[in-house]
Design an enzyme around this catalytic site. Structure first.
Site, mmCIF file in Angstrom:
data_model
loop_
_atom_site.group_PDB
_atom_site.id
_atom_site.type_symbol
_atom_site.label_atom_id
_atom_site.label_comp_id
_atom_site.label_asym_id
_atom_site.label_seq_id
_atom_site.Cartn_x
_atom_site.Cartn_y
_atom_site.Cartn_z
ATOM 1 N N SER A 1 3.321 -12.255 -8.079
ATOM 2 C CA SER A 1 2.085 -11.630 -7.606
ATOM 3 C C SER A 1 0.822 -12.224 -8.210
ATOM 4 C CB SER A 1 2.144 -10.128 -7.857
ATOM 5 O OG SER A 1 2.498 -9.868 -9.192
ATOM 6 N N HIS B 1 5.038 -9.381 -1.922
ATOM 7 C CA HIS B 1 4.050 -10.335 -1.409
ATOM 8 C C HIS B 1 4.674 -11.357 -0.461
ATOM 9 C CE1 HIS B 1 0.832 -8.912 -3.999
ATOM 10 N NE2 HIS B 1 1.760 -8.787 -4.944
ATOM 11 N N LYS C 1 1.329 -3.666 1.444
ATOM 12 C CA LYS C 1 0.579 -4.920 1.393
ATOM 13 C C LYS C 1 0.403 -5.471 2.812
ATOM 14 C CE LYS C 1 1.173 -5.127 -3.415
ATOM 15 N NZ LYS C 1 2.092 -5.246 -4.534
HETATM 16 C C1 PLP Z 1 2.448 -4.295 -5.531
HETATM 17 C C2 PLP Z 1 3.790 -4.574 -6.014
HETATM 18 C C3 PLP Z 1 4.734 -3.556 -6.187
HETATM 19 C C4 PLP Z 1 4.387 -2.104 -6.024
HETATM 20 O O1 PLP Z 1 4.240 -1.747 -4.693
HETATM 21 P P1 PLP Z 1 3.303 -0.513 -4.283
HETATM 22 O O2 PLP Z 1 3.750 -0.178 -2.930
HETATM 23 O O3 PLP Z 1 1.897 -0.979 -4.362
HETATM 24 O O4 PLP Z 1 3.583 0.583 -5.266
HETATM 25 C C5 PLP Z 1 6.005 -3.902 -6.570
HETATM 26 N N1 PLP Z 1 6.344 -5.195 -6.794
HETATM 27 C C6 PLP Z 1 5.455 -6.194 -6.648
HETATM 28 C C7 PLP Z 1 5.885 -7.606 -6.911
HETATM 29 C C8 PLP Z 1 4.154 -5.926 -6.277
HETATM 30 O O5 PLP Z 1 3.263 -6.908 -6.173
#
Ligand code: PLP
Length: 646
Positions: free
Chosen positions: A433, A461, A493
């Site tokens: 990320s 992502h 996302k």
């Molecule tokens: C954003 C993210 C999460 C968490 O997801 P949310 O739905 O925002 O709680 C988990 N793992 C990774 C790699 C992320 O970037």
């Protein structure tokens, strides 16, 4: 003539894993009370419940005990771990040790050894006979603990360190001892010698770091080393006059709890690490309104600009009309509605798995799934750059966590081999990320398969971003017939909504519905979120050109940056521009803001303290003219630090 004493040693373990250990030198009358206290400590230890507790009781003739005085204590504080290590190095210098920096460097990189390194202070030659085991100082205690009246089941780390330091400093040929605890929450370490005393230095590492180690520095003829080791390991020692812990010496000096909060916040400000939230008055999209100004968004994870898509918003509204605003219960009670099942079917279809299960957030998915799969007798192998929710899931599980170097499959292989045979999990972000690179999936899955470990990939992502049609990392390796046991992702996302999911076999989802606590004990996702996510998945599946557009935009943006001399790289839609320290990242983000571009300065603890960066994200809806504008503004904003970028 004084009566003999006894050495009482306790060691607790679970399988091969050390849980806790302690030793006492006590009078015979005190044995029962100390046995009781140590048993208590062994059975209720934060490291886990042991399946084996070993007690050893050994008579020590009173006249063989060496009585020593505790070393005088001083405390030094530094602003950063680097500065702390610098202080330590200066003290070593003052002892006439020439290669102080190298020694301190070695200490801060030592990892995972139970005993200490015994090092020649001048040649830096390793003198410990068994490099795996190291040298251990044992047969020692505080003289005050032997009476049996105040034995406590709690470990007094400070007193134990003082006892050890006094014994080591008095060992023949030892010129100094250096120590950093491997406890991730304990950043204070020390240097001790007969002339320096016991000098506590804080911090010597960043909070959260599992690194730690101990070095005994030896100076003298090598034929005398066995005498030194025999002293350290066998000579009974009682240490007198251990001073009270510096922070508890005067109760009125201890900060009240609110003072601790204030200090912590002040500390964040001082280190440029304090954060506040930005308030937007418009939907999340590629252009937003910020403080009354039109601003281009280059920081959103809504890569396909679906959060503001009219069809997605309508689906959310429609779901609210049909199912209500909330679900009134968890998935296993009243919270499962048709919309949740439709969403799970669509996810399974999109990821080509038998089934899917959804959670309130991606964070909840990771922090629930990992503890459902692993417990204290397992080992979890986790990439050092994995997301915080994976790290927390690992910690919650109680399993032993082995962190391997970022995407380094040789390191992973070595670390698995060192633990074999073991059961457990290998887990990695699919797209990292903060760096935007992709996991080496074929080797990752191959290693998991070969060692019979569960495999888990986090596609937060990757979903909707990488591979043809945005189907994720598996679609980047079409010939690969291995599949992860757990394909986790988020709806929050590229899918523009909110929620987490796991795609897996029907057997696995059945298991998780029964075992993942964040699924069982949390209210089901709101109908609006589920409805929006379902509409978004259908759009991604029906309009693969959106993903193509995003991938084109990323390539185009990189080209612009390269043309301007900025050598950025990515394998996803995340473009990191590492600028160095936090202050520099903040300044560059501010300059971009003034130019009408919103980017996130990413600082510790999201990334290492010296790798602060601008994290830019490209969206499918960015126009080429906007990408060019952003690249040029970026070149301008970081021009001050240009030489450091490559
Ligand atoms: C954003 C993210 C999460 C968490 O997801 P949310 O739905 O925002 O709680 C988990 N793992 C990774 C790699 C992320 O970037």
């Amino acid at each position: 003539m004084p009566s003999d004493c006894f050495s009482l040693k306790m060691r607790a373990s679970l399988g091969m894993r050390h849980i806790s250990g302690a030793e006492k030198i006590i009078e015979p009358d005190a044995i029962p009370a100390h046995l009781q206290a140590l048993l208590e400590r062994a059975m209720h230890h934060a490291n886990g419940e042991p399946d084996f507790v070993n007690f050893k009781l050994e008579r020590i003739p009173a006249d063989s005990i060496l009585h020593l005085n505790a070393l005088p204590v001083r405390s030094l504080t530094a602003d950063t771990p680097e500065a702390g290590l610098e202080l330590m190095s200066g003290l070593l210098d003052s002892l006439g040790i020439n290669r102080a920096r190298e020694i301190v460097e070695l200490l801060s990189k030592t990892h995972g050894m139970r005993g200490a390194i015994l090092l020649d202070a001048d040649t830096l030659e390793h003198l410990e006979p068994d490099p795996e085991r190291g040298v251990r100082a044992t047969m020692m205690d505080s003289a005050e603990s032997g009476s049996g009246t105040h034995c406590s089941p709690c470990k007094n780390h400070y007193a134990e360190a003082m006892v050890l330091a006094a014994k080591v400093a008095n060992a023949p040929g030892i010129v100094a001892e250096l120590c950093i605890s491997d406890d991730p929450d304990y950043v204070t370490g020390y240097i001790a010698s007969k002339t320096l005393g016991y000098v506590r230095i804080s911090p010597l590492k960043l909070p959260g770091s599992p690194f730690g180690g101990r070095i005994f520095l030896y100076r003298g003829p090598h034929e005398n080393i066995s005498g030194t080791i025999a002293f350290l390991e066998k000579q009974p020692v009682l240490v007198h006059g251990i001073p009270p812990h510096p922070q508890s010496s005067n109760p009125s000096d201890t900060p009240d709890s609110n003072e601790r909060i204030r200090t912590a916040i002040r500390n964040l400000h001082d280190r440029n690490l304090h954060r506040t939230e930005e308030v937007f008055v418009s939907p999340a999209s590629s252009s937003v309104t910020l403080h009354g100004h039109d601003t281009l968004m280059f920081a959103s994870n809504d890569y396909l600009d679906l959060a503001n898509d009219p069809r997605v918003k309508d689906a959310a509204v429609e779901a609210v009309r049909k199912y209500g605003a909330g679900t009134g219960g968890s998935r296993l009670t009243t919270g499962t509605q048709t919309i949740h099942k439709e969403l799970e079917h669509a996810l399974a279809e999109f990821k080509c798995t038998e089934d899917a299960i959804t959670f309130a957030t991606g964070f909840a998915a990771n922090s629930g799934v990992i503890p459902a799969l692993c417990s204290r007798s397992d080992v979890i192998f986790s990439d050092e750059l994995n997301h915080a929710s994976i790290i927390d899931g690992c910690r919650l599980s109680g399993a032993r966590i082995v962190v391997y170097r970022h995407n380094d499959m040789r390191d992973l292989e070595r670390k698995i081999a060192a633990c074999t045979p073991c059961t457990g999990l290998v887990v990695s972000d699919a797209v990292f990320s903060m760096d935007g690179d992709v996991v080496n999936l074929p080797e990752f899955l191959g290693l998991a398969r070969r060692h019979h470990l569960f495999s888990m990939i986090d596609e937060a992502h990757a979903t909707g971003v990488v591979g043809p049609g945005g189907h994720g990392v598996l679609s980047l390796f079409p010939g690969l017939d291995l599949r992860p046991d757990i394909l986790m992702g988020t709806l929050s996302k590229a899918l523009g909504s909110e929620g987490g999911f796991v795609c897996a076999s029907r057997e696995m989802t059945d298991y998780l519905r029964n075992k993942a606590r964040s699924y069982i004990f949390s209210t089901a996702p709101a109908p609006a979120s589920a409805g929006a996510a379902l509409a978004a998945i259908r759009i991604v599946m029906n309009e693969p050109e959106r993903v193509t557009r995003l991938q084109h935009n990323v390539a185009f943006f990189l080209e612009q940056l390269h043309g301007l001399g900025i050598h950025a790289r990515t394998e996803s839609a995340i473009v990191p521009i590492v600028v160095g320290n936090s202050a520099r990242a903040l300044a560059a983000a501010k300059r971009l803001r003034e130019a009408g571009i919103f980017v996130s300065p990413i600082r510790y603890p999201s990334v290492p303290e010296n790798a602060a960066r601008l994290r830019l994200t490209v969206m499918a809806s960015h126009k080429e003219s906007e990408l060019i504008f952003c690249a040029e503004a970026l070149a301008e904003a970081v021009s001050v630090d240009f030489c450091r970028l490559t």
